[in-house]
Design an enzyme around this catalytic site. Sequence first.
Site, PDB file in Angstrom:
ATOM      1  N   ALA A 121      18.708  21.569  47.271  1.00 60.70           N
ATOM      2  CA  ALA A 121      19.643  20.761  46.486  1.00 60.70           C
ATOM      3  C   ALA A 121      21.098  21.021  46.832  1.00 60.70           C
ATOM      4  O   ALA A 121      21.991  20.477  46.184  1.00 60.70           O
ATOM      5  CB  ALA A 121      19.416  21.022  44.994  1.00 60.70           C
ATOM      6  N   ASN A 181      14.726  27.864  43.051  1.00 58.12           N
ATOM      7  CA  ASN A 181      14.300  28.140  44.423  1.00 58.12           C
ATOM      8  C   ASN A 181      15.462  28.020  45.398  1.00 58.12           C
ATOM      9  O   ASN A 181      15.462  28.642  46.462  1.00 58.12           O
ATOM     10  CB  ASN A 181      13.163  27.199  44.811  1.00 58.12           C
ATOM     11  N   HIS A 211      25.122  22.131  41.089  1.00 57.24           N
ATOM     12  CA  HIS A 211      24.926  23.326  41.906  1.00 57.24           C
ATOM     13  C   HIS A 211      26.245  23.677  42.590  1.00 57.24           C
ATOM     14  O   HIS A 211      26.861  22.820  43.234  1.00 57.24           O
ATOM     15  CB  HIS A 211      23.858  23.080  42.970  1.00 57.24           C
TER      16      HIS A 211
END
Length: 258
Positions: A121, A181, A211
Amino acid sequence: MNTPLRVGIVGCGVLANAMAGHLARQPRPVEIVGCLVRDPGRARGALPCHGSWEALLAQRPDVVVECAGQAALAQYAQAILAAGVDLVPASVGALADDALRGALLEAAAAAGARIRIPSGAMVGIDGLAAARHVGVAEVLYRGTMPPVALQRYVSGPLPERGLAFAGSAREAVARFPKNVNLTGTIALAGIGFDRTRVEMLIDPDATANVHELLARGEFGDFHARVSGLRISESSPSSRIVAGSLAQAALGSGFLALS
């Protein structure tokens, strides 16, 4: 290139189907040779399913993409690599287990296979890997997510708003095995699971998974940020994750684990 790329998948859920959709739209022909699932009779979607890794490998995949969680990666990855088949793991957090990571690297080296770590991501993974050669002193991953993206996947209470976790990447993947992850990818690209710091924040007003990657060292410093829309309300994964898995399966945009 007219020869179809033969792709196997571990799992047949939302993420696997989203990735398969991206592969189906590529200029290069791609054939999904099968998905490995516990019960093929209960699998949803149109992808062909198999109940054992032996049956999946019998379809002669060129690459296998894992989309089924850390336990599935630990269970099947070594056999896939030992068969000489490249592996793209979505559940990179499982590689915080040093013994597992070592066993997978040994199997890959013996069979001439590769472990292709997807960018997931986040953007900037390639830059972090490059900076490591110069010198990286600090790495911080900060994730901000709505409560629904975290609460259904962990045991124990979480705050309604604010800081839900602060610690190392190794601790984070144990606390949030389905959500962070990405921190495994960051740790492997940078300074490892113990030195990489992680902060997880809950924001009930958030409409996306945010993120942030901050790194500093002898190379200088950088700050990367992605606001990623989730694949669906039933999946914690950002849409870009499916794209990164497809890209790694096609042979680009990945970190070769060594």
